[in-house]
Write an enzyme that holds these catalytic residues in place. Structure first.
Site, mmCIF file in Angstrom:
data_model
loop_
_atom_site.group_PDB
_atom_site.id
_atom_site.type_symbol
_atom_site.label_atom_id
_atom_site.label_comp_id
_atom_site.label_asym_id
_atom_site.label_seq_id
_atom_site.Cartn_x
_atom_site.Cartn_y
_atom_site.Cartn_z
ATOM 1 N N ASN A 34 -1.978 -0.255 7.297
ATOM 2 C CA ASN A 34 -1.212 -1.415 7.443
ATOM 3 C C ASN A 34 -0.654 -2.177 6.309
ATOM 4 O O ASN A 34 -0.337 -3.275 6.276
ATOM 5 C CB ASN A 34 -2.388 -2.494 8.146
ATOM 6 C CG ASN A 34 -3.378 -2.457 7.092
ATOM 7 O OD1 ASN A 34 -3.612 -2.033 5.828
ATOM 8 N ND2 ASN A 34 -4.713 -3.352 7.393
ATOM 9 N N LYS A 78 0.804 -1.288 0.011
ATOM 10 C CA LYS A 78 0.107 -0.113 -0.045
ATOM 11 C C LYS A 78 0.832 1.050 0.000
ATOM 12 O O LYS A 78 2.116 1.192 0.374
ATOM 13 C CB LYS A 78 -0.860 -0.102 1.223
ATOM 14 C CG LYS A 78 -1.964 -1.267 1.102
ATOM 15 C CD LYS A 78 -2.910 -1.313 2.588
ATOM 16 C CE LYS A 78 -3.827 -2.204 2.302
ATOM 17 N NZ LYS A 78 -4.771 -2.570 3.578
ATOM 18 N N ARG A 116 2.609 -7.376 8.995
ATOM 19 C CA ARG A 116 1.872 -6.202 9.761
ATOM 20 C C ARG A 116 2.450 -6.165 11.281
ATOM 21 O O ARG A 116 2.402 -5.096 11.861
ATOM 22 C CB ARG A 116 0.561 -6.392 9.712
ATOM 23 C CG ARG A 116 0.025 -6.094 8.282
ATOM 24 C CD ARG A 116 -1.588 -6.405 8.256
ATOM 25 N NE ARG A 116 -2.169 -5.899 7.034
ATOM 26 C CZ ARG A 116 -3.478 -6.381 6.553
ATOM 27 N NH1 ARG A 116 -3.989 -7.420 7.352
ATOM 28 N NH2 ARG A 116 -3.866 -6.089 5.364
ATOM 29 N N PHE A 174 -15.429 3.626 7.696
ATOM 30 C CA PHE A 174 -13.943 4.130 7.273
ATOM 31 C C PHE A 174 -13.859 4.002 5.672
ATOM 32 O O PHE A 174 -12.644 4.354 5.228
ATOM 33 C CB PHE A 174 -12.946 3.195 7.898
ATOM 34 C CG PHE A 174 -13.237 1.755 7.518
ATOM 35 C CD1 PHE A 174 -12.471 1.088 6.239
ATOM 36 C CD2 PHE A 174 -13.759 0.923 8.557
ATOM 37 C CE1 PHE A 174 -12.727 -0.362 6.249
ATOM 38 C CE2 PHE A 174 -14.135 -0.405 8.136
ATOM 39 C CZ PHE A 174 -13.504 -1.084 7.256
ATOM 40 N N ARG A 201 -1.544 -14.972 3.734
ATOM 41 C CA ARG A 201 -2.640 -13.965 4.778
ATOM 42 C C ARG A 201 -1.720 -14.299 6.084
ATOM 43 O O ARG A 201 -1.576 -13.647 6.916
ATOM 44 C CB ARG A 201 -3.893 -14.546 5.031
ATOM 45 C CG ARG A 201 -4.801 -14.228 3.639
ATOM 46 C CD ARG A 201 -5.146 -12.817 3.578
ATOM 47 N NE ARG A 201 -5.926 -12.330 4.605
ATOM 48 C CZ ARG A 201 -6.592 -11.324 4.743
ATOM 49 N NH1 ARG A 201 -6.675 -10.540 3.763
ATOM 50 N NH2 ARG A 201 -7.174 -10.902 5.879
ATOM 51 N N TYR A 241 -12.417 -2.648 -3.164
ATOM 52 C CA TYR A 241 -13.023 -2.692 -1.854
ATOM 53 C C TYR A 241 -14.755 -2.631 -1.846
ATOM 54 O O TYR A 241 -15.258 -2.102 -0.993
ATOM 55 C CB TYR A 241 -12.331 -1.496 -1.269
ATOM 56 C CG TYR A 241 -11.069 -1.880 -0.701
ATOM 57 C CD1 TYR A 241 -10.727 -3.020 0.162
ATOM 58 C CD2 TYR A 241 -9.904 -0.927 -0.981
ATOM 59 C CE1 TYR A 241 -9.364 -3.053 0.610
ATOM 60 C CE2 TYR A 241 -8.699 -1.223 -0.590
ATOM 61 C CZ TYR A 241 -8.331 -2.285 0.139
ATOM 62 O OH TYR A 241 -6.989 -2.669 0.461
ATOM 63 N N HIS A 281 -1.875 -5.311 1.393
ATOM 64 C CA HIS A 281 -3.088 -6.075 0.774
ATOM 65 C C HIS A 281 -2.777 -7.599 0.433
ATOM 66 O O HIS A 281 -1.694 -7.732 -0.209
ATOM 67 C CB HIS A 281 -3.917 -5.470 -0.391
ATOM 68 C CG HIS A 281 -4.655 -6.338 -0.552
ATOM 69 N ND1 HIS A 281 -6.482 -6.183 0.070
ATOM 70 C CD2 HIS A 281 -5.100 -6.875 -1.707
ATOM 71 C CE1 HIS A 281 -6.990 -7.084 -0.533
ATOM 72 N NE2 HIS A 281 -6.363 -7.838 -1.712
ATOM 73 N N THR A 297 -5.675 -8.119 10.219
ATOM 74 C CA THR A 297 -6.077 -6.822 9.558
ATOM 75 C C THR A 297 -5.491 -5.575 10.405
ATOM 76 O O THR A 297 -4.952 -4.656 10.083
ATOM 77 C CB THR A 297 -7.720 -6.722 9.334
ATOM 78 O OG1 THR A 297 -7.920 -7.820 8.647
ATOM 79 C CG2 THR A 297 -7.989 -5.175 8.840
ATOM 80 N N VAL A 321 -4.622 0.220 12.155
ATOM 81 C CA VAL A 321 -5.288 -0.507 11.232
ATOM 82 C C VAL A 321 -5.231 0.317 9.576
ATOM 83 O O VAL A 321 -5.459 -0.322 8.597
ATOM 84 C CB VAL A 321 -6.746 -1.059 11.313
ATOM 85 C CG1 VAL A 321 -7.633 0.168 11.849
ATOM 86 C CG2 VAL A 321 -7.181 -2.199 10.510
ATOM 87 N N GLU A 352 -9.317 -10.304 -8.144
ATOM 88 C CA GLU A 352 -8.440 -9.154 -7.869
ATOM 89 C C GLU A 352 -7.334 -9.170 -8.818
ATOM 90 O O GLU A 352 -7.339 -7.956 -9.549
ATOM 91 C CB GLU A 352 -7.816 -9.197 -6.453
ATOM 92 C CG GLU A 352 -8.947 -8.939 -5.620
ATOM 93 C CD GLU A 352 -8.575 -9.069 -3.912
ATOM 94 O OE1 GLU A 352 -7.245 -9.301 -3.912
ATOM 95 O OE2 GLU A 352 -9.328 -8.952 -3.135
HETATM 96 P P1 IDP Z 1 -7.639 -6.918 4.876
HETATM 97 O O1 IDP Z 1 -6.671 -5.818 4.348
HETATM 98 O O2 IDP Z 1 -6.794 -7.755 6.265
HETATM 99 O O3 IDP Z 1 -8.150 -8.261 4.215
HETATM 100 P P2 IDP Z 1 -10.288 -6.026 5.243
HETATM 101 O O4 IDP Z 1 -11.306 -6.219 6.252
HETATM 102 O O5 IDP Z 1 -10.529 -6.627 3.748
HETATM 103 O O6 IDP Z 1 -8.918 -6.240 5.741
HETATM 104 O O7 IDP Z 1 -10.230 -4.502 5.196
HETATM 105 C C1 IDP Z 1 -9.553 -3.776 4.111
HETATM 106 C C2 IDP Z 1 -8.712 -2.670 4.401
HETATM 107 O O8 IDP Z 1 -9.535 -1.695 5.059
HETATM 108 C C3 IDP Z 1 -7.774 -3.034 5.569
HETATM 109 O O9 IDP Z 1 -6.768 -3.630 5.286
HETATM 110 C C4 IDP Z 1 -7.487 -1.694 6.323
HETATM 111 O O10 IDP Z 1 -6.677 -0.991 5.490
HETATM 112 C C5 IDP Z 1 -8.862 -0.836 6.166
HETATM 113 N N1 IDP Z 1 -9.552 -1.101 7.348
HETATM 114 C C6 IDP Z 1 -10.353 -2.237 7.771
HETATM 115 N N2 IDP Z 1 -10.931 -1.986 8.806
HETATM 116 C C7 IDP Z 1 -10.733 -0.815 9.195
HETATM 117 C C8 IDP Z 1 -11.118 -0.062 10.328
HETATM 118 O O11 IDP Z 1 -11.637 -0.431 11.440
HETATM 119 N N3 IDP Z 1 -10.583 1.275 10.188
HETATM 120 C C9 IDP Z 1 -9.919 1.862 9.453
HETATM 121 N N4 IDP Z 1 -9.321 1.176 8.249
HETATM 122 C C10 IDP Z 1 -9.954 -0.184 8.250
HETATM 123 MG MG MG Z 2 -9.720 -7.994 2.650
#
Ligand code: IDP
Ligand code: MG
Length: 169
Positions: free
Chosen positions: A132, A29, A122, A77, A105, A69, A135, A111, A129, A146
């Site tokens: 992070n 990212k 991470r 968010f 993963r 997304y 992806h 996450t 979060v 994707e």
């Molecule tokens: P992942 O990246 O671990 O698959 P997802 O739930 O798919 O997690 O969420 C995508 C991205 O959205 C996360 O990597 C993070 O950058 C952002 N995100 C997820 N939850 C939150 C939150 O509670 N606050 C702010 N950003 C979030």
């Molecule tokens: Mg995800």
């Protein structure tokens, strides 16, 4: 008859993307790029034994990010996530290998970096979060979607690593 033909075709197509041919979509990212973590992240996937089949540095368009997304579009968010992901270039990659989706993963961590074990990407390189750094696709099905969203098929290389016999038996 048509059904039989279609199911055979679906089976052959699916089996082309499983086992050692499984692929996942990984992106460093904008914060990961800014913080010079690209080499470290590539290194971890290479050293684990996965095969790099696609890599590019790009500024993600709003359309691609919205599609990518889409499932999070109603989250509070979401607009911050769009701003974050378009705040600079990302490094988009496709990695291939046995169980690469699940293993990637695990290598990434959770996450929320606070829930991520030290030793994960991470867990080693970030704290929040909303920053992070990486992806990774969460299933084989989303990986396929994707990869076709981020890459044209002619951007993916078909090649045989000479180390294969030391990684697979
Ligand atoms: P992942 O990246 O671990 O698959 P997802 O739930 O798919 O997690 O969420 C995508 C991205 O959205 C996360 O990597 C993070 O950058 C952002 N995100 C997820 N939850 C939150 C939150 O509670 N606050 C702010 N950003 C979030
Ligand atoms: Mg995800």
């Amino acid at each position: 008859m048509i059904c039989l033909f279609l199911s055979i075709f679906a089976y052959i197509f699916q089996s082309g993307w499983t086992g050692v041919n499984e692929r996942t979509f990984i992106a460093v990212k904008p914060d990961g790029v800014q913080r010079r973590l690209v080499g470290e992240i590539v290194r971890r996937f290479e050293r684990r034994g996965f095969k790099l089949v696609g890599l590019k540095l790009l500024q993600a368009s709003e359309d691609v990010l919205r599609e990518h997304y889409w499932e999070l579009r109603n989250k509070p968010f979401f607009s911050r996530l769009m701003t974050y992901m378009s705040s600079g270039p990302v490094v988009a990659m496709v990695w291939q290998g046995l169980d690469v989706v699940k293993t990637a993963r695990k290598m990434m961590g959770e996450t929320n970096p606070a829930d991520s074990m030290p030793g994960t990407i991470r867990g080693d390189f970030c704290v929040e979060v909303g920053r992070n750094v990486i992806h990774g696709s969460d299933s084989v099905e989303s990986a396929q979607k994707e990869i076709s969203l981020w890459f044209r098929s002619n951007e993916l290389q078909v090649w045989e690593p000479s180390s294969n016999c030391w990684i697979y038996n």
